[in-house]
Design a protein around this motif. Sequence first.
Motif, PDB file in Angstrom:
ATOM      1  N   HIS A  26       0.823  -1.216   0.000  1.00 24.86           N
ATOM      2  CA  HIS A  26       0.000   0.000   0.000  1.00 24.86           C
ATOM      3  C   HIS A  26       0.853   1.262   0.000  1.00 24.86           C
ATOM      4  CE1 HIS A  26      -3.797  -2.228   1.093  1.00 24.86           C
ATOM      5  NE2 HIS A  26      -2.877  -3.125   1.407  1.00 24.86           N
ATOM      6  N   CYS A  27       2.155   1.152  -0.265  1.00 25.88           N
ATOM      7  CA  CYS A  27       3.012   2.355  -0.216  1.00 25.88           C
ATOM      8  C   CYS A  27       2.614   3.312  -1.339  1.00 25.88           C
ATOM      9  CB  CYS A  27       4.486   1.972  -0.276  1.00 25.88           C
ATOM     10  SG  CYS A  27       5.144   1.678  -1.921  1.00 25.88           S
ATOM     11  N   SER A  28       3.004   4.569  -1.164  1.00 27.86           N
ATOM     12  CA  SER A  28       2.559   5.573  -2.131  1.00 27.86           C
ATOM     13  C   SER A  28       3.166   5.312  -3.510  1.00 27.86           C
ATOM     14  CB  SER A  28       2.891   6.973  -1.634  1.00 27.86           C
ATOM     15  OG  SER A  28       4.279   7.106  -1.488  1.00 27.86           O
ATOM     16  N   GLN A  29       4.370   4.744  -3.540  1.00 29.90           N
ATOM     17  CA  GLN A  29       4.983   4.478  -4.833  1.00 29.90           C
ATOM     18  C   GLN A  29       4.223   3.388  -5.604  1.00 29.90           C
ATOM     19  OE1 GLN A  29       8.958   2.453  -5.417  1.00 29.90           O
ATOM     20  NE2 GLN A  29       9.543   4.611  -5.564  1.00 29.90           N
ATOM     21  N   SER A  34       0.736   1.687  -9.862  1.00 25.72           N
ATOM     22  CA  SER A  34      -0.265   0.692 -10.265  1.00 25.72           C
ATOM     23  C   SER A  34      -1.659   1.295 -10.398  1.00 25.72           C
ATOM     24  CB  SER A  34      -0.328  -0.440  -9.236  1.00 25.72           C
ATOM     25  OG  SER A  34      -0.931   0.018  -8.041  1.00 25.72           O
ATOM     26  N   GLY A  35      -1.866   2.417  -9.768  1.00 24.60           N
ATOM     27  CA  GLY A  35      -3.200   3.003  -9.739  1.00 24.60           C
ATOM     28  C   GLY A  35      -3.989   2.614  -8.508  1.00 24.60           C
ATOM     29  N   HIS A  36      -3.508   1.608  -7.776  1.00 19.71           N
ATOM     30  CA  HIS A  36      -4.171   1.207  -6.533  1.00 19.71           C
ATOM     31  C   HIS A  36      -3.106   0.568  -5.643  1.00 19.71           C
ATOM     32  CE1 HIS A  36      -7.244   0.085  -3.758  1.00 19.71           C
ATOM     33  NE2 HIS A  36      -7.389  -1.161  -4.147  1.00 19.71           N
ATOM     34  N   THR A 103      -1.411 -13.137   1.671  1.00 18.42           N
ATOM     35  CA  THR A 103      -1.188 -13.446   3.088  1.00 18.42           C
ATOM     36  C   THR A 103      -0.831 -12.235   3.936  1.00 18.42           C
ATOM     37  OG1 THR A 103       1.122 -13.963   2.700  1.00 18.42           O
ATOM     38  CG2 THR A 103      -0.429 -15.802   2.616  1.00 18.42           C
ATOM     39  N   LYS A 104      -0.433 -11.116   3.303  1.00 20.47           N
ATOM     40  CA  LYS A 104      -0.178  -9.940   4.141  1.00 20.47           C
ATOM     41  C   LYS A 104      -0.259  -8.647   3.363  1.00 20.47           C
ATOM     42  CE  LYS A 104       4.879 -10.188   4.016  1.00 20.47           C
ATOM     43  NZ  LYS A 104       6.118 -10.132   4.775  1.00 20.47           N
ATOM     44  N   HIS A 105      -0.497  -7.600   4.144  1.00 17.19           N
ATOM     45  CA  HIS A 105      -0.533  -6.238   3.614  1.00 17.19           C
ATOM     46  C   HIS A 105       0.627  -5.477   4.223  1.00 17.19           C
ATOM     47  CE1 HIS A 105      -4.616  -6.518   1.884  1.00 17.19           C
ATOM     48  NE2 HIS A 105      -4.822  -7.368   2.879  1.00 17.19           N
ATOM     49  N   ILE A 106       1.393  -4.768   3.391  1.00 16.27           N
ATOM     50  CA  ILE A 106       2.516  -4.001   3.936  1.00 16.27           C
ATOM     51  C   ILE A 106       2.367  -2.512   3.605  1.00 16.27           C
ATOM     52  CG2 ILE A 106       4.088  -5.986   3.899  1.00 16.27           C
ATOM     53  CD1 ILE A 106       5.385  -4.773   1.374  1.00 16.27           C
ATOM     54  N   PHE A 107       3.086  -1.704   4.356  1.00 19.92           N
ATOM     55  CA  PHE A 107       3.025  -0.240   4.240  1.00 19.92           C
ATOM     56  C   PHE A 107       1.592   0.277   4.380  1.00 19.92           C
ATOM     57  CE2 PHE A 107       7.202  -1.061   2.380  1.00 19.92           C
ATOM     58  CZ  PHE A 107       7.960  -0.113   3.042  1.00 19.92           C
ATOM     59  N   VAL A 108       0.876  -0.324   5.313  1.00 18.50           N
ATOM     60  CA  VAL A 108      -0.528   0.093   5.467  1.00 18.50           C
ATOM     61  C   VAL A 108      -0.646   1.504   6.041  1.00 18.50           C
ATOM     62  CG1 VAL A 108      -1.401  -2.280   5.657  1.00 18.50           C
ATOM     63  CG2 VAL A 108      -0.802  -1.029   7.725  1.00 18.50           C
ATOM     64  N   GLN A 113      -7.002   6.619   1.464  1.00 16.20           N
ATOM     65  CA  GLN A 113      -8.076   6.793   2.450  1.00 16.20           C
ATOM     66  C   GLN A 113      -9.425   6.324   1.925  1.00 16.20           C
ATOM     67  OE1 GLN A 113      -6.318  10.635   2.366  1.00 16.20           O
ATOM     68  NE2 GLN A 113      -6.768  10.939   4.531  1.00 16.20           N
ATOM     69  N   TYR A 114      -9.473   5.895   0.693  1.00 11.44           N
ATOM     70  CA  TYR A 114     -10.751   5.580   0.048  1.00 11.44           C
ATOM     71  C   TYR A 114     -11.139   4.106   0.147  1.00 11.44           C
ATOM     72  CZ  TYR A 114      -7.604   4.037  -3.668  1.00 11.44           C
ATOM     73  OH  TYR A 114      -6.606   3.410  -4.372  1.00 11.44           O
ATOM     74  N   TYR A 115     -10.343   3.295   0.888  1.00 12.82           N
ATOM     75  CA  TYR A 115     -10.691   1.877   1.029  1.00 12.82           C
ATOM     76  C   TYR A 115     -10.253   1.376   2.392  1.00 12.82           C
ATOM     77  CZ  TYR A 115      -5.727   1.184  -0.118  1.00 12.82           C
ATOM     78  OH  TYR A 115      -4.354   1.237  -0.124  1.00 12.82           O
ATOM     79  N   ASP A 116     -10.860   0.280   2.805  1.00 14.61           N
ATOM     80  CA  ASP A 116     -10.467  -0.414   4.030  1.00 14.61           C
ATOM     81  C   ASP A 116      -9.844  -1.752   3.642  1.00 14.61           C
ATOM     82  OD1 ASP A 116     -11.490   1.503   5.867  1.00 14.61           O
ATOM     83  OD2 ASP A 116     -13.507   0.796   5.376  1.00 14.61           O
ATOM     84  N   ILE A 117      -8.982  -2.241   4.518  1.00 14.71           N
ATOM     85  CA  ILE A 117      -8.365  -3.548   4.284  1.00 14.71           C
ATOM     86  C   ILE A 117      -9.188  -4.590   5.024  1.00 14.71           C
ATOM     87  CG2 ILE A 117      -6.280  -4.929   4.632  1.00 14.71           C
ATOM     88  CD1 ILE A 117      -4.708  -2.258   4.552  1.00 14.71           C
ATOM     89  N   GLU A 118      -9.466  -5.690   4.352  1.00 12.39           N
ATOM     90  CA  GLU A 118     -10.303  -6.719   4.973  1.00 12.39           C
ATOM     91  C   GLU A 118      -9.643  -7.244   6.247  1.00 12.39           C
ATOM     92  OE1 GLU A 118      -7.530  -9.089   2.276  1.00 12.39           O
ATOM     93  OE2 GLU A 118      -8.462  -7.108   2.289  1.00 12.39           O
TER      94      GLU A 118
END
Length: 127
Positions: A26-29, A34-36, A103-108, A113-118
Motif C-alpha cells: 500500500h506504499c505511495s509508490q 499501479s493506480g491502486h 497473506t499480508k498487507h505491507i506499508f498500510v 483513504q478511500y478503502y479499508d483492508i479486509e
Amino acid sequence: MLTGRCECGTVKFEVSKVRNAVTACHCSQCRRLSGHIWATTVAQLGDLRFLSDKTLKWYRSSSKAKRGFCNTCGANLFWQLNDNDEISIAAGSLDDTSGLSLTKHIFVKDKGQYYDIEKGTPQFEAF
Ligand SMILES: [Zn+2]
Ligand SMILES: [Zn+2]
C-alpha cells in the motif's frame, strides 16, 4: 512451470517456482505506479527466464531498488532490490494464480483513504 506476461504480451516470461504467499503493498509508490495497491509474489532470479523482453524497461525507483515495466502497455511487472538474487513479480501478471494466496498487507500506514483492508489478513505498518 508458471508463465506470465504484460497486458500487450510483448514481455513474456516463465518461472519455475514462486512463493505461494502474495503480499499487497500500500506504499505511495506502488499506489502511484499501479493506480491502486500492488500485489506480488517472489522468485529466485535464477528461476525466471524471459521468453520475450524487448519492451521491458527498468525504472530506478529509488537508490535501493528498480522496477520493471512494459514500455508499450505500461504494465508494472517486477521489483528488485539492488544486487539481490530474488525478484518480486506482479501476481496479476501470472497466467495461473491458483496456487497463490494473499497473506499480508505491507506499508498500510501509507494506504489510500478511500478503502479499508479486509480483516483477517496480517497488516504491517511498513515492510
Ligand atoms: Zn506490454
Ligand atoms: Zn510498495
